[in-house]
Design an enzyme around this catalytic site. Structure first.
Site, PDB file in Angstrom:
ATOM      1  CG  ASN A 122      42.808  90.205 -49.664  1.00  0.00           C
ATOM      2  OD1 ASN A 122      44.411  90.859 -50.067  1.00  0.00           O
ATOM      3  ND2 ASN A 122      41.981  90.983 -49.209  1.00  0.00           N
ATOM      4  CD  GLU A 163      45.307  97.222 -45.183  1.00  0.00           C
ATOM      5  OE1 GLU A 163      45.113  96.553 -44.678  1.00  0.00           O
ATOM      6  OE2 GLU A 163      45.533  96.906 -46.062  1.00  0.00           O
ATOM      7  CB  CYS A 188      42.303  94.726 -45.867  1.00  0.00           C
ATOM      8  SG  CYS A 188      42.936  96.555 -47.585  1.00  0.00           S
TER       9      CYS A 188
END
Length: 566
Positions: free
Chosen positions: A239, A334, A368
């Site tokens: 992304n 992450e 996210c």
């Protein structure tokens, strides 16, 4: 208020040729508060990206911006492509894999192959690592100011060539054209800031004296400084394949490390263009490498390679598997989130609704830090849902080239996963505030009201433009739901009472809590970290530089205690 529950309606097949995709959602889906609303003719502005952009939403009659002629792989980037296959980057050169194979990249909008990249072999990984290890030894002896100078140069080149890189982002990951340009420019700014911050952080050390600890005389001086780890393996997600790549590359390089980039398949070509900007900046051969290929063939080989001294990964569950195999090296990870938004009775409900829309639906929810679940007090739930529906109705849906607010999700499998969550919610009684619509990878924005904890959408991360609303009776209930999740990336609280906000923030098990704003990763120098399954370590420019270094101490032992003459 929500419309009555609508039946699930799935549309599959090719794009229609009509102007359907250029119209606001209010003209396509049911919403009781907008059924009789006349089409609006003027341009409206609605901030839809958390801290990242403010988009103009145009009326159907207004001409839309169309990308200019393709620039990817041409001009200064002509060396990175061979025929129709992009090369990989090793030891300062663009190369063709000995495998003779390539990996296709599917355009999410057309669902047809758009680009091809090299399917590199394990032997080529070995050669990349050998070159990186050799280059790092020299780079570690390069003056700090010189490292910063080269990073500033790369940042300028990156921003200069935002056109071809943003074009790749549009075609590879269906990022709206304006957002794609913003990502590239933001990435250049990140690299420059990293260079400046690195000079400050790494230019200082510590001087310690032994008699500050009980029982010791001042007969030892300790000089502590930061030194590089060696070779950093960077794995960004689809992304933000440019921005989240440079957020790893910049800190690694300024700290004196070599960097090996394994880009995601979707986003690999944009990443290759970005890497060429570092090549043009004049970094030493072997210091920066970019290797492409199938994760099934080189993924584990890369992450378990003995030449790797640190892994910085952003993505999903794959990160958990990597952490179990990586061994004793620093990890920065992450891994996603289920970011909760808690809305109290005393909140500014207009502000809350606007942030729910920008937080939940920007880039089709493929972030996210997107708002993934709304926990709203029952007394204000009808008002909040009504305001959100009014804003959702104005979002435009369609191809990224036309700067639509909602564009296709990255893959058909992703769209099907989202649809599975929607069907489960439908079967268990969720109220659909809009009609569910899907065509290929394109899913229209959908707000689900009266979601209950027994629904999958209450816990799983859709990574798409579908947002659940859970009505709560107390703040404690909202905190319990938030903390029961296996994720803990970010959260948000909307209230006018700062004391309540701080107490809720302290109680929420999340790496970051936003007060009166949607979750967001930036600005890029802020600390960014997750708890539980959302990650290991902390990102942000300063934290990344510190994580990609280790402390080296030199202790001077004096023949006798020495004190300052007073």
């Amino acid at each position: 208020m929500c419309a009555v529950a609508q039946p699930i309606h799935t549309i599959s097949g090719l794009w229609l040729s009509s102007s359907l995709y250029k119209t606001p959602i209010s003209h396509l889906c049911f919403s009781l508060s907008h059924t009789n609303e006349a089409p609006r003719r003027r341009s409206r502005r609605l901030a839809i990206v958390g801290g990242e952009r403010s988009a103009t939403i145009s009326s159907p009659e207004r001409p839309r911006k169309v990308l200019e002629a393709p620039m990817a792989g041409t001009g200064p980037f002509r060396d990175i492509i061979d025929g129709d296959v992009y090369k990989y980057y090793s030891d300062g050169e663009w190369r063709i894999s000995s495998s003779g194979k390539s990996v296709p990249i599917i355009n999410p909008t057309t669902r047809k192959p758009q680009y091809k990249v090299q399917a590199c072999t394990q032997e080529e990984v070995n050669k990349v690592m050998e070159a990186a290890i050799a280059a790092q030894k020299t780079w570690a002896r390069t003056p700090l100011w010189k490292r910063a100078e080269l990073l500033h140069r790369a940042a300028a080149i990156l921003k200069e060539h935002k056109g071809p890189i943003s074009e790749c982002l549009v075609k590879e990951i269906a990022k709206p054209a304006k957002d794609a340009v913003i990502e590239v420019v933001r990435s250049g700014d990140l690299v420059s800031y990293t260079a400046e911050e690195g000079v400050r952080i790494l230019g200082e050390g510590k001087f310690l004296v032994s008699d500050s600890f009980p029982g010791n005389e001042r007969n030892k001086y300790c000089l502590a400084s930061k030194i590089p780890l060696g070779v950093v393996l960077a794995i960004p997600p689809f992304n933000y394949p440019v921005n989240l790549a440079v957020s790893k590359i910049g800190p690694a390089l300024i700290a004196g490390n070599a960097l090996v980039l394994k880009p995601p398949t979707q986003g690999a070509v944009a990443a290759l263009h970005m890497v060429h900007c570092f090549h043009l900046a004049g970094f030493p051969k072997g210091l920066v490498s970019c290797i492409t290929g199938k994760g099934s063939e080189i993924g584990d080989f890369l992450t378990m390679h003995p030449g790797v001294n640190c892994i910085s990964f952003t993505g999903g569950d794959t990160g958990i598997a990597i952490s179990k195999k990586a061994g004793m090296i620093p990890l920065q990870m992450e891994l996603g989130g289920k970011d909760a938004c808690i809305i109290l009775e005393d909140a500014d409900l207009d502000l809350a609704a606007a942030n729910i829309v920008k937080g939940g639906f920007s880039y089709s929810g493929q972030r996210c830090t997107a708002v993934k679940v709304v926990l709203v007090m029952e007394s204000v739930a009808d008002t909040v849902v009504g305001k959100v529906n009014a804003m959702v109705a104005k979002l435009t849906v369609g191809p990224p080239e036309e700067d639509c607010d909602i564009t296709p999700v990255v893959s058909e499998s992703s769209a099907s996963f989202i649809e599975g969550l929607v069907k489960d919610a439908k079967e268990k009684g969720a109220i659909f505030c809009q009609e569910y619509r899907r065509e290929g990878n394109l899913i229209w924005p959908l707000l689900l009201d009266h979601v209950r904890p027994d629904m999958r959408i209450a816990w799983e991360e859709p990574f798409g433009p579908v947002l659940p609303v859970i009505r709560i009776k107390s703040v404690e209930e909202g905190i319990r739901h938030c903390n029961a999740s296996n994720f803990g990336l970010q959260g948000s609280v909307f209230t006018r009472n700062i004391n309540k906000a701080l107490m809720i923030s302290d109680a929420m098990e999340a790496g970051t809590v936003q007060i009166n704003s949607a979750p967001a990763r930036g600005p890029d120098h802020f600390p960014f970290q997750g708890l539980k399954d959302s990650g290991i370590g902390s990102q942000g420019i300063t934290n990344s530089i510190n994580m990609m270094t280790k402390i080296k101490s030199t202790v001077i032992n004096l023949p006798s205690p020495s004190y300052t003459i007073g």
